[in-house]
Every structure is written in structure tokens, then in C-alpha cells.
Design a protein around this motif. Structure first.
Motif, mmCIF file in Angstrom:
data_model
loop_
_atom_site.group_PDB
_atom_site.id
_atom_site.type_symbol
_atom_site.label_atom_id
_atom_site.label_comp_id
_atom_site.label_asym_id
_atom_site.label_seq_id
_atom_site.Cartn_x
_atom_site.Cartn_y
_atom_site.Cartn_z
ATOM 1 N N GLU A 142 1.066 -1.120 0.023
ATOM 2 C CA GLU A 142 0.082 -0.135 0.070
ATOM 3 C C GLU A 142 0.913 0.961 0.119
ATOM 4 O O GLU A 142 1.755 1.347 0.798
ATOM 5 N N ALA A 167 -3.468 7.844 -0.125
ATOM 6 C CA ALA A 167 -4.901 7.384 -0.059
ATOM 7 C C ALA A 167 -5.372 7.144 -1.313
ATOM 8 O O ALA A 167 -4.898 7.846 -2.336
ATOM 9 N N GLY A 168 -6.010 5.885 -1.531
ATOM 10 C CA GLY A 168 -6.571 5.593 -2.751
ATOM 11 C C GLY A 168 -5.916 4.860 -3.737
ATOM 12 O O GLY A 168 -6.369 4.437 -5.044
ATOM 13 N N THR A 189 -5.807 2.298 2.682
ATOM 14 C CA THR A 189 -6.380 1.994 1.659
ATOM 15 C C THR A 189 -6.916 0.558 1.816
ATOM 16 O O THR A 189 -6.248 0.010 2.427
#
Length: 194
Positions: A108, A112-113, A178
Motif C-alpha cells: 500500500e 490514499a486511494g 487503503t
């Protein structure tokens, strides 16, 4: 020295180490949710406390100049993004040589996203290494190791098990967390990874 530093860290830290036993064979050690560069310090404290020799992948720029020897001493393996297959070959050679270590991977990104990258899954399938789920949870101020899982090749089912473990883990910066989801979790994705 590393064990001493780890004991010092856990004595004075607000964080608590809540963990399953360290794996006894080479493993891919997932670091998630990865929401801050401070996760690196927690990862070292966990590994040093549990006596796990760790290796971790980093972009080759981190290893330039004065930082290179320090990053390598901390277990860093530079990744040349133009030839990532070379890293897998190096890891496979170390596994075949009988070394026991945790290969730390943060699938990750810290943004974010962005979703999870599938490199950890491909390496697990190509090397036969299991995946140990390391975690950081700010809501409980705990960090450590969760279960060690074998990747079966059924990507969707394997990721469902990973999602179930991380469902209640928030990371250091919860707003950047995430969902553990790969771009391709179709049944044949595991075959392409083998």
C-alpha cells in the motif's frame, strides 16, 4: 545491540507490541496499513524485538551517497525499477541458500486511494514463501505480526483472508488507509503470478 534498542523503544513507547510468534522460515512480511514513514521505525522495532533478520525493498534513489551503507545495514535492497526481476532472483537465491529472513513489503502506498500493488503476491508465488501480516493500529496503539498465510493462487480468496485481518486496523494516519485490494483479483491472476 538491535535487541537492546528494541527493548528501549518498547519500554518508552506509547505503542504496545501485540504479536504472534515470529516465523521460523523465510517469509514475506507485509507492512500495513502503510500510512506514514514512521511505520519504518515500528517495523524495525518489531523485527529487532522478535529477532527477525529483515530485508526490505526500496527505490534505488534511497541508496545513493551517504545513505547507501546505512540503508543496506538496515536490510535494504535497492530496486532498479527498470529491472525488478533481478530482485526476485536475488530473493530466490537467498531462500535456496537456507537463509531465514522476513522480506518486508509495503504493498500500500502512503497516498490514499492508490490500492495495493501485487508484487508481494507474485514474489510469494514465485518463491513459495508464505506471507506474514504485519500491522499498525492507531486506534488500539498496537503493532506486531498477525497470521502467516500461504498464497494459494486463488487471488480473490487469498485477498479476502488478508482483507478480513486488516478490516479493523487503522494505520498511523487512518485517513490515508487503503482497502487491501489488488487491481486484478480474478481467478486466473494467480496463474499468471506463478
Amino acid at each position: 545491540m538491535s535487541r537492546f534498542l528494541a527493548r528501549l523503544f518498547w519500554t518508552f513507547s506509547r505503542w504496545s507490541l501485540v504479536t504472534e510468534p515470529a516465523p521460523t522460515r523465510p517469509t514475506i512480511l507485509i507492512g500495513a496499513p502503510h500510512t506514514s514513514n514512521w511505520d519504518f521505525v515500528l517495523m524495525l522495532a518489531i523485527a529487532w524485538q522478535l529477532g527477525i533478520p529483515v530485508r526490505w525493498l526500496g527505490k534505488d534513489g534511497l541508496f545513493r551517497g551517504w545513505r547507501g551503507p546505512i540503508m543496506r545495514a538496515l536490510g535494504g535492497i535497492p530496486v532498479d525499477r527498470s529491472d525488478p526481476a533481478g530482485v526476485v532472483a536475488e530473493v530466490v537465491a537467498d531462500v535456496h541458500a537456507g537463509e531465514v529472513f522476513g522480506l518486508v513489503v509495503t504493498p500500500e502506498g502512503t497516498r490514499a486511494g492508490s490500492g495495493w500493488k501485487s508484487g508481494f503476491y507474485r514474489i510469494a508465488r514465485q518463491t513459495g514463501m508464505p506471507v506474514t501480516l504485519g500491522y499498525v493500529d492507531r486506534t488500539t496503539m498496537t503493532t506486531g505480526l498477525g497470521p502467516t498465510l500461504e498464497m494459494t493462487g486463488d487471488v480473490a480468496a487469498d485477498m479476502d483472508r488478508i482483507r478480513a485481518f486488516y478490516a479493523d486496523k487503522a494505520g498511523l494516519r487512518p485517513q490515508l488507509r487503503t482497502e487491501p485490494r489488488l487491481r486484478d483479483e480474478s481467478p486466473d491472476a494467480g496463474d499468471r503470478s506463478a
